[in-house]
Design a protein around this motif. Structure first.
Motif: not given
Length: 208
Positions: A62-86
């Motif tokens: 159903p998201q494509w129907q929301a997109l058809a009516e949306a003035a704007e959308c957001l796309v989040v691209f996530q690259g490498p990530q990881g925990y840093v210990t003190p």
């Protein structure tokens, strides 16, 4: 998103490079029923001032129907990530005033989406996406390898999405706010734990 200056990266080369390397974006829309998010593989067309994202969704989604009516959308691209210990910080041994954190790279893209149901566009979309991912393989699979009636049925079951980019932000949180000795400790610690890609990004962002 929250953008301390030392983590922000506004260069198109870096932003577009992360999208190409990690193309599974989280597509976020809002509507009368609230927020909706789906992970979707995207293609990036770099033509234009900031580029255009292309993708497709299942018609049953159903998201494509929301997109058809949306003035704007957001796309989040996530690259490498990881925990840093003190424990990796030299400053832990000096004064102990340190806390854990998380390093990551991400690109956020905004734009006004356009829903596309044209069969020719959809055929090109799945062919382009398939060819890009299959090209490195010894025996790449192609859309035409599947029976034509089957492909036609699959095309009827999807809708296309095109998002001309109106705003884009990149953030590389890679220990740039830490002293040089702490950054060296993070790089060494990540390499020891097999986080070689993330370690390389920390080194690149710290000039090491």
């Amino acid at each position: 998103m929250y953008q301390p200056p030392h983590f922000r990266d506004d260069t198109r080369t870096a932003q577009h490079g992360l999208i190409r390397a990690y193309p599974l974006g989280l597509l976020v829309t809002g509507g009368p029923e609230g927020l909706m998010a789906n992970p979707v593989p995207f293609l990036l067309d770099e033509a234009g001032s900031q580029g255009t994202l292309r993708a497709h969704l299942a018609r049953a989604n159903p998201q494509w129907q929301a997109l058809a009516e949306a003035a704007e959308c957001l796309v989040v691209f996530q690259g490498p990530q990881g925990y840093v210990t003190p424990a990796w910080y030299a400053s832990k041994r000096e004064h102990g005033r340190v806390v854990p954190t998380w390093n990551y790279a991400t690109v956020h893209v905004w734009g006004r989406p356009r829903v596309i149901e044209d069969t020719g566009w959809l055929r090109r979309q799945i062919a382009d996406l398939t060819n890009l991912r299959e090209a490195p393989r010894a025996a790449p699979w192609a859309v035409d390898d599947a029976p034509a009636p089957f492909v036609a049925a699959q095309l009827r079951a999807i809708v296309g999405i095109e998002i001309p980019i109106t705003r884009i932000e990149g953030k590389w949180k890679m220990s740039q706010n830490r002293p040089e000795a702490d950054r060296a400790g993070v790089i060494a610690g990540m390499r020891t734990e097999g986080e070689t890609i993330l370690a390389a990004m920390v080194a690149d962002r710290s000039g090491s």
